[in-house]
Design a protein around this motif. Sequence first.
Motif, mmCIF file in Angstrom:
data_model
loop_
_atom_site.group_PDB
_atom_site.id
_atom_site.type_symbol
_atom_site.label_atom_id
_atom_site.label_comp_id
_atom_site.label_asym_id
_atom_site.label_seq_id
_atom_site.Cartn_x
_atom_site.Cartn_y
_atom_site.Cartn_z
ATOM 1 N N ASN A 1 26.406 -12.021 -14.526
ATOM 2 C CA ASN A 1 25.930 -13.362 -14.872
ATOM 3 C C ASN A 1 25.642 -13.504 -16.358
ATOM 4 N N ALA A 2 25.331 -12.397 -17.045
ATOM 5 C CA ALA A 2 25.027 -12.451 -18.477
ATOM 6 C C ALA A 2 26.283 -12.546 -19.339
ATOM 7 N N ALA B 1 24.930 -20.355 -17.960
ATOM 8 C CA ALA B 1 25.530 -21.684 -17.800
ATOM 9 C C ALA B 1 24.994 -22.649 -18.854
ATOM 10 N N GLY B 2 23.705 -22.552 -19.154
ATOM 11 C CA GLY B 2 23.145 -23.422 -20.177
ATOM 12 C C GLY B 2 23.668 -23.101 -21.564
ATOM 13 N N ARG B 3 23.955 -21.828 -21.806
ATOM 14 C CA ARG B 3 24.431 -21.409 -23.126
ATOM 15 C C ARG B 3 25.910 -21.701 -23.324
ATOM 16 N N THR B 4 26.721 -21.523 -22.277
ATOM 17 C CA THR B 4 28.181 -21.663 -22.398
ATOM 18 C C THR B 4 28.726 -22.951 -21.804
ATOM 19 N N GLN C 1 30.759 -15.193 -10.870
ATOM 20 C CA GLN C 1 29.322 -15.322 -11.015
ATOM 21 C C GLN C 1 28.722 -16.146 -9.874
ATOM 22 N N LEU C 2 29.391 -17.229 -9.526
ATOM 23 C CA LEU C 2 28.898 -18.071 -8.438
ATOM 24 C C LEU C 2 28.877 -17.318 -7.117
ATOM 25 N N LEU C 3 29.938 -16.572 -6.840
ATOM 26 C CA LEU C 3 30.025 -15.864 -5.570
ATOM 27 C C LEU C 3 29.002 -14.731 -5.493
#
Length: 349
Positions: A194-195, A121-124, A131-133
Motif C-alpha cells: 500500500n505504501a 491514494a491521497g498522495r498519488t 492494493q485494493l484486493l
Amino acid sequence: MDSSPDSTPTTASAMESASLSSGKEPAARGRHFFLATGDPSDGLYSAVWILVTIAFCGLSAGLGGATNGWELGLYAPLFSHAVQWLVCTLHAFPYQTEVYYDLTGSITYALLAVGTLSITAGRTRSVHARQLLATAFVLVWCTRLGSFLFQRIRRDSKDGRFDSLKPYFVAFFGTWNIQGAWCFLTGLAVWAANARDPAEQPAFGWLDGVGVCVWCVGFGIEVVADRQKAAWRALPSSKGRYIDVGLWRYSRHPNYFGEWLLWTGQFVLCASAFGSGDATGAFVGAGFLSAASPVFVYLLLNYVSGVPLLEKRSDERWGGEQVYLAYKRETYVFFLLPTRRTEASRPLL
C-alpha cells in the motif's frame, strides 16, 4: 486436536507462554506497576517484561523503516503499538479487563489497512488493483476473526490466560504491546504494498493470481476448522474430548495452518510490488523484507504461542489414553496433509 475453547491464534497465547514460564500468580487485591507476588524474582521478571516490550517495539520500527523508508515507514508501527498502549492504559488496566483485547487487535488491522491505502491514494490520487484486493482481504479476515473472538469473550466473560498478568502493569502492558507488533508484522506485506506508488507497480499478473488462490484456501481452511470445532463441541458426546474429525483428522491444528497460509498468500499477492526499481524502502527491493510476515506467523504459532501450549494442555488431559497417543503419532501437528492414521480412535459422534 485443540483443548482450548474455540481456539483461534491470537497474541493472548504468547502472553500465556510468558506467564507460565515465570510461574507468577496474581496478587490477591489491587494493581501494581511491577510484579508484586512476594517472590524474590519479581524484580527480574519485571525487568524481563520491560526488555520484551522494548524489543518488540524495536522489531516493528526496524522492519517498518527498512521496508517502507525511515520517513514514512515508522507511522504504521507507531500507530499499531499506540492503539494498544492507549486501550491498555486508559481502560484495560484500570478496569482489570481483557474483554476488548482481541477486538482492539482486529480494529487495528482494519485501521492499518485502510490508513496505509488512504495515505498513498491521497498522495498519488490513484490506487492499484493489487492494493485494493490486499486491503479487502485484510478487512474480510479481521472482521470475521474479530467478531468470532469478541462473541467468545462476551460469552465467557473473561480469558483466564490473563489472570496472572493483569494486576501488574508492566506485564499486562507488555501483552498489549506484543499485540501491536503482531498486528504490524503479520500484515507487513500489505502495508508495504500500500505504501508503493500505484503507477510504479506492474499490472496484475499470474503471481497475484497465485497469491489470491493461496489466501482463499487458507481463509477457507480457517473458517471451516473453526465452524467444525464449534459444531463438534455442541454434541453431547464431545464433552471433555478432543476433536479428531473433519479437517482435524488431518491436522491437530488446522485453524493455525489456515492462518499461516492466508498470510503467506498475502505476501505472494503483494510481492510483485517489490520488484526491480522499487526504491521506496531503505534500499532497492527492501519490500521483500515483508517475507518476514509469514515466517513470523509460522514461528510464533509453532514455537511460542499456539501449538506448544495447546499440545501441553492436551497431553495433561489425555496423555494416559492410548487412542490419544495413537492420534498424536498418526496426525500431523500443523500442516494439513493426508492422514497417517492406522490405529487412532474412531470419531466420537
